[in-house]
Design a protein around this motif. Structure first.
Motif, PDB file in Angstrom:
ATOM      1  N   ALA A 244       0.827  -1.211   0.000  1.00  0.00           N
ATOM      2  CA  ALA A 244       0.000   0.000   0.000  1.00  0.00           C
ATOM      3  C   ALA A 244       0.862   1.262   0.000  1.00  0.00           C
ATOM      4  N   GLU A 245       1.943   1.246   0.788  1.00  0.00           N
ATOM      5  CA  GLU A 245       2.850   2.396   0.840  1.00  0.00           C
ATOM      6  C   GLU A 245       3.491   2.649  -0.521  1.00  0.00           C
ATOM      7  N   LEU A 246       3.942   1.575  -1.155  1.00  0.00           N
ATOM      8  CA  LEU A 246       4.602   1.726  -2.447  1.00  0.00           C
ATOM      9  C   LEU A 246       3.625   2.198  -3.520  1.00  0.00           C
ATOM     10  N   ARG A 247       2.439   1.605  -3.530  1.00  0.00           N
ATOM     11  CA  ARG A 247       1.433   2.018  -4.516  1.00  0.00           C
ATOM     12  C   ARG A 247       1.070   3.497  -4.356  1.00  0.00           C
ATOM     13  N   GLU A 248       0.916   3.929  -3.127  1.00  0.00           N
ATOM     14  CA  GLU A 248       0.555   5.317  -2.864  1.00  0.00           C
ATOM     15  C   GLU A 248       1.645   6.261  -3.342  1.00  0.00           C
ATOM     16  N   LYS A 249       2.899   5.884  -3.129  1.00  0.00           N
ATOM     17  CA  LYS A 249       4.006   6.734  -3.561  1.00  0.00           C
ATOM     18  C   LYS A 249       4.083   6.789  -5.088  1.00  0.00           C
ATOM     19  N   LEU A 250       3.865   5.660  -5.744  1.00  0.00           N
ATOM     20  CA  LEU A 250       3.862   5.631  -7.206  1.00  0.00           C
ATOM     21  C   LEU A 250       2.705   6.456  -7.762  1.00  0.00           C
ATOM     22  N   ALA A 251       1.557   6.368  -7.127  1.00  0.00           N
ATOM     23  CA  ALA A 251       0.402   7.161  -7.557  1.00  0.00           C
ATOM     24  C   ALA A 251       0.671   8.645  -7.370  1.00  0.00           C
ATOM     25  N   ALA A 252       1.405   8.991  -6.309  1.00  0.00           N
ATOM     26  CA  ALA A 252       1.752  10.387  -6.055  1.00  0.00           C
ATOM     27  C   ALA A 252       2.647  10.941  -7.162  1.00  0.00           C
ATOM     28  N   VAL A 253       3.568  10.113  -7.651  1.00  0.00           N
ATOM     29  CA  VAL A 253       4.416  10.528  -8.771  1.00  0.00           C
ATOM     30  C   VAL A 253       3.564  10.819  -9.999  1.00  0.00           C
ATOM     31  N   ASP A 254       2.572   9.968 -10.246  1.00  0.00           N
ATOM     32  CA  ASP A 254       1.739  10.094 -11.438  1.00  0.00           C
ATOM     33  C   ASP A 254       0.830  11.317 -11.394  1.00  0.00           C
ATOM     34  N   ARG A 255       0.484  11.769 -10.195  1.00  0.00           N
ATOM     35  CA  ARG A 255      -0.421  12.912 -10.097  1.00  0.00           C
ATOM     36  C   ARG A 255       0.278  14.153  -9.529  1.00  0.00           C
ATOM     37  N   HIS A 256       1.612  14.151  -9.550  1.00  0.00           N
ATOM     38  CA  HIS A 256       2.379  15.256  -8.958  1.00  0.00           C
ATOM     39  C   HIS A 256       1.996  16.581  -9.605  1.00  0.00           C
ATOM     40  N   PRO A 257       1.655  17.599  -8.797  1.00  0.00           N
ATOM     41  CA  PRO A 257       1.183  18.877  -9.357  1.00  0.00           C
ATOM     42  C   PRO A 257       2.267  19.680 -10.058  1.00  0.00           C
ATOM     43  N   LEU A 258       3.546  19.385  -9.824  1.00  0.00           N
ATOM     44  CA  LEU A 258       4.625  20.150 -10.447  1.00  0.00           C
ATOM     45  C   LEU A 258       5.285  19.382 -11.592  1.00  0.00           C
ATOM     46  N   SER A 259       4.489  18.569 -12.275  1.00  0.00           N
ATOM     47  CA  SER A 259       4.895  17.947 -13.551  1.00  0.00           C
ATOM     48  C   SER A 259       6.007  16.911 -13.452  1.00  0.00           C
ATOM     49  N   THR A 260       6.146  16.229 -12.317  1.00  0.00           N
ATOM     50  CA  THR A 260       7.099  15.133 -12.247  1.00  0.00           C
ATOM     51  C   THR A 260       6.718  14.041 -13.246  1.00  0.00           C
ATOM     52  N   ARG A 261       5.430  13.785 -13.363  1.00  0.00           N
ATOM     53  CA  ARG A 261       4.946  12.804 -14.336  1.00  0.00           C
ATOM     54  C   ARG A 261       5.337  13.224 -15.757  1.00  0.00           C
ATOM     55  N   ARG A 262       5.236  14.517 -16.050  1.00  0.00           N
ATOM     56  CA  ARG A 262       5.567  15.003 -17.390  1.00  0.00           C
ATOM     57  C   ARG A 262       7.036  14.776 -17.710  1.00  0.00           C
ATOM     58  N   LEU A 263       7.905  14.953 -16.728  1.00  0.00           N
ATOM     59  CA  LEU A 263       9.332  14.737 -16.954  1.00  0.00           C
ATOM     60  C   LEU A 263       9.619  13.277 -17.301  1.00  0.00           C
ATOM     61  N   LEU A 264       8.923  12.359 -16.666  1.00  0.00           N
ATOM     62  CA  LEU A 264       9.103  10.943 -16.966  1.00  0.00           C
ATOM     63  C   LEU A 264       8.690  10.642 -18.402  1.00  0.00           C
ATOM     64  N   ARG A 265       7.624  11.296 -18.859  1.00  0.00           N
ATOM     65  CA  ARG A 265       7.155  11.080 -20.221  1.00  0.00           C
ATOM     66  C   ARG A 265       8.022  11.808 -21.238  1.00  0.00           C
ATOM     67  N   ALA A 266       8.501  12.989 -20.877  1.00  0.00           N
ATOM     68  CA  ALA A 266       9.257  13.825 -21.812  1.00  0.00           C
ATOM     69  C   ALA A 266      10.636  13.251 -22.123  1.00  0.00           C
ATOM     70  N   PHE A 267      11.223  12.546 -21.144  1.00  0.00           N
ATOM     71  CA  PHE A 267      12.580  12.046 -21.317  1.00  0.00           C
ATOM     72  C   PHE A 267      12.617  10.535 -21.110  1.00  0.00           C
ATOM     73  N   PRO A 268      12.211   9.774 -22.139  1.00  0.00           N
ATOM     74  CA  PRO A 268      12.174   8.315 -21.995  1.00  0.00           C
ATOM     75  C   PRO A 268      13.544   7.688 -21.786  1.00  0.00           C
ATOM     76  N   ASP A 269      14.616   8.411 -22.163  1.00  0.00           N
ATOM     77  CA  ASP A 269      15.973   7.885 -21.977  1.00  0.00           C
ATOM     78  C   ASP A 269      16.641   8.458 -20.730  1.00  0.00           C
ATOM     79  N   MET A 270      15.870   9.107 -19.879  1.00  0.00           N
ATOM     80  CA  MET A 270      16.403   9.689 -18.650  1.00  0.00           C
ATOM     81  C   MET A 270      17.066   8.626 -17.779  1.00  0.00           C
ATOM     82  N   LYS A 271      18.223   8.987 -17.200  1.00  0.00           N
ATOM     83  CA  LYS A 271      18.923   8.069 -16.305  1.00  0.00           C
ATOM     84  C   LYS A 271      19.310   8.804 -15.028  1.00  0.00           C
ATOM     85  N   SER A 272      19.139   8.117 -13.891  1.00  0.00           N
ATOM     86  CA  SER A 272      19.460   8.710 -12.597  1.00  0.00           C
ATOM     87  C   SER A 272      20.831   8.244 -12.129  1.00  0.00           C
TER      88      SER A 272
END
Length: 314
Positions: A244-272
């Protein structure tokens, strides 16, 4: 042209070519991935690296002494553009990597690349693009912008600069937020692995695959195998809480108000730098959660439609 006019014109070209570069990136991604994606680091329709590149190219061409013909050859423009834009891409990629510990684009799979930041294949494209821009596009745009009154251009620059600064702040917060999310998700994944190891010890087989963690039905089927086992209640509660904790955190990334989700989509080759595996897993998990949510909505819709149909028959 005085210094003020030069500055206003420079800012104008920066935004114009930054926007054109953004359009090129979006079209390129649409052709390659068959979907529209904002491919810029910023939220707005601008890629600053293109703005800097074209401003630098335009002024470089103007400052270099011309031959007797009065115009620079396409070959000269090609090499100047190739070197200049490649240098900007190299410096820009390195700076972004050092600032956010994330590589936003990666040419590591391309031959003869340098650190994944640049590669000769794209450098050649930048050179060809430079010739096209200087010989064809820029003269047309320059003629079109000449009639624009200075005051109008000044006001436009000021408005765009304000929006640009706000966008940089918001996008920087999104990048920092992405790193924060990756750190938290990495910790949650580590805890979940401990729980999964406990389940494997009790059941004698792996019980917590990635899909099991995301799909509630598969999770419950896996946990049902604990019936009658020692410490079944504690293990079930621990696994359910961790998931439940992990799912909630992943869902938070997907609905992040400051476009964290957009960055994941914009840069498919992004590496950390610090969370390479977690970033890849997060990207896959967010997509999977979206698919499961869509499937659940479709099932609910079909159930409601069937129920309505039965009521009509009654």
């Amino acid at each position: 042209m005085n210094l003020t006019e030069f500055a206003v014109k420079t800012v104008y070209w920066f935004f114009l070519y930054g926007c054109i570069g953004w359009c090129v990136e979006v079209v390129y991604a649409a052709v390659k991935e068959h979907k529209l994606v904002n491919r810029g680091f910023l939220c707005g329709p601008i890629c600053p690296i293109y703005g800097f590149g074209m401003v630098g190219l335009v002024y470089s061409v103007q400052l270099i002494p011309l031959p007797d013909s009065g115009s620079m050859s396409a070959v000269s423009i090609f090499f100047i553009g190739m070197v200049l834009t490649t240098a900007i891409e190299l410096v820009g990629g390195w700076v972004l990597y050092k600032l956010y510990h994330i590589r936003w684009w990666d040419y590591s799979k391309m031959k003869y690349n340098l650190g994944g930041y640049i590669c000769p294949q794209f450098s050649l494209l930048w050179g060809l693009g430079s010739v096209l821009m200087i010989k064809v596009v820029h003269p047309l745009l320059a003629r079109g912008s000449n009639p624009m009154p200075f005051r109008v251009m000044l006001i436009l620059d000021i408005v765009l600069l304000i929006l640009f600064v706000v966008d940089v702040i918001v996008s920087t917060a999104a990048a920092i937020g992405l790193n924060k999310y990756l750190s938290e998700i990495d910790e949650l994944r580590a805890r979940l692995r401990v729980t999964s190891d406990k389940l494997t010890t009790v059941l004698g087989t792996g019980a917590m695959t990635a899909d099991t963690v995301l799909d509630e039905q598969k999770l419950q089927l896996a946990l049902a195998k604990l019936e009658g086992r020692e410490n079944a209640t504690e293990l079930r509660a621990e696994a359910t809480a961790r998931v439940a904790e992990l799912r909630e955190k992943l869902a938070a990334v997907d609905r992040h108000p400051l476009s964290t989700r957009r960055l994941l989509r914009a840069f498919p080759d992004m590496k950390s730098l610090n969370y390479a595996e977690t970033l890849a897993a997060t990207r896959t998990a967010v997509i999977r959660l979206r698919e499961l949510a869509a499937a659940a909505k479709e099932t609910a819709r079909e159930t409601a439609a069937n129920a309505a149909e039965k009521i009509k028959k009654v």
